[in-house]
Design an enzyme around this catalytic site. Sequence first.
Site, PDB file in Angstrom:
ATOM      1  N   ASP A  65       0.793  -1.288  -0.095  1.00 26.72           N
ATOM      2  CA  ASP A  65       0.029  -0.034  -0.131  1.00 26.72           C
ATOM      3  C   ASP A  65       0.950   1.168   0.056  1.00 26.72           C
ATOM      4  O   ASP A  65       1.374   1.636   0.862  1.00 26.72           O
ATOM      5  CB  ASP A  65      -0.963  -0.096   1.287  1.00 26.72           C
ATOM      6  CG  ASP A  65      -1.859   0.969   1.371  1.00 26.72           C
ATOM      7  OD1 ASP A  65      -1.905   1.790   0.390  1.00 26.72           O
ATOM      8  OD2 ASP A  65      -2.539   1.235   2.195  1.00 26.72           O
ATOM      9  N   ASP A  68      -1.769   5.206  -5.382  1.00 25.60           N
ATOM     10  CA  ASP A  68      -2.125   4.376  -4.348  1.00 25.60           C
ATOM     11  C   ASP A  68      -2.368   2.946  -4.659  1.00 25.60           C
ATOM     12  O   ASP A  68      -3.134   2.702  -5.362  1.00 25.60           O
ATOM     13  CB  ASP A  68      -3.268   5.058  -3.777  1.00 25.60           C
ATOM     14  CG  ASP A  68      -3.762   4.410  -2.395  1.00 25.60           C
ATOM     15  OD1 ASP A  68      -2.951   3.223  -2.331  1.00 25.60           O
ATOM     16  OD2 ASP A  68      -4.900   4.425  -1.821  1.00 25.60           O
TER      17      ASP A  68
END
Length: 373
Positions: A49, A260
């Site tokens: 992440d 992201d």
Amino acid sequence: MRRGAESDGAFSLSTPDSPATAPLISAGGGVEYLVSITYGGADVSVILDTGSSDTWLVQSGFSCVDASGAAQAEAACGFGPLYNGSFGAGEKIADQNFNITYGDGEFVTGDMGYKDVTIAGLTASHQEVALGTYAYWNGDSISSGLLGLAYAAITSAYAGTVPSQDTTQEPYSPVFTTMYTQNVTSPMFSLALQRGANAGYLALGGLPPVTVSGSWARAPILQSVVRRTGMAEYAFYTLVPDALVYGGRSHANSAQYIVDSGTTLVYLPSAVAQAVNNAFTPKAKLIASQGGYFVQCNAKTPDFGVTIGGVVFKVSAADLVYQNQRDPASGLCLTGVQDGGSGPYILGDVWMQNVVAVFDVGAAEMRFAAHSY
């Protein structure tokens, strides 16, 4: 769908010519990407992440709850193997707790402490990490936690031991920051996310072993105003694309976007998301009960791209329709481009699967090239 000391010779310093590389694992048909790490001696797979900064595992015996906090069976949270260890003597941080809520509403709370964390053979020694003891999670039954690769400003340790009373954030050095400050690697990493069985690579200190085409583009990483200080700091990997390409032409852009890997889809301003979804043939439909745009699974996809540094990076038709994410009532498939409302706007895996992305923290810039595979 899922919405980051001097070397004593014990570590090998990676360079752009010799990066430390880890293969990725695709979970849920490309819904998320995982990487293998060693956390306190345990080998586990975790979600990769770049949109958050904390590294955590869920602890054996944790409490699984639903979105409202009602108790659920442990299996309902869908974690992979649970971490059977704990923070030993001198490892647990007194009077501090872990408390994070992600953009899709999932949340985890627990304890903070220190463990060695190894990725691709490189170790962040005495790294501050979390152990989750209470969670609402929609897991993939493979991953045991998450590796956050963003900046210290958005870490989620708080003073005190009662998460419901948290008010004072206590920022700390995330794993990748620790690695380059300990001279384990240079201050850059790169990602090549790939659809299919070979899910791509994370490369620390250099580039992944994949093929790129065309020119490299670059954009500065922008600071964000952080609530804790009211000042601009590096927090997310935020940039401003030059333009968005859809409807047969380029549309100038001034909005900020977060790059992201922990978010599956692309989230755009409402009017742009509507225009792109209207360009499917037949048009995509907004299904309020499912909170997103859905389309005929064999629909003709529109041309959609993002211009950065003068280079257009188009999204493949294969990434614009999620065949395994369907509205149960109509059978329609989820589209890869969704309404981000008032923000934050996000370039998630749908877009990242089409580029090699370089996160050059040392130069405070990102670089991209088209990913050929």
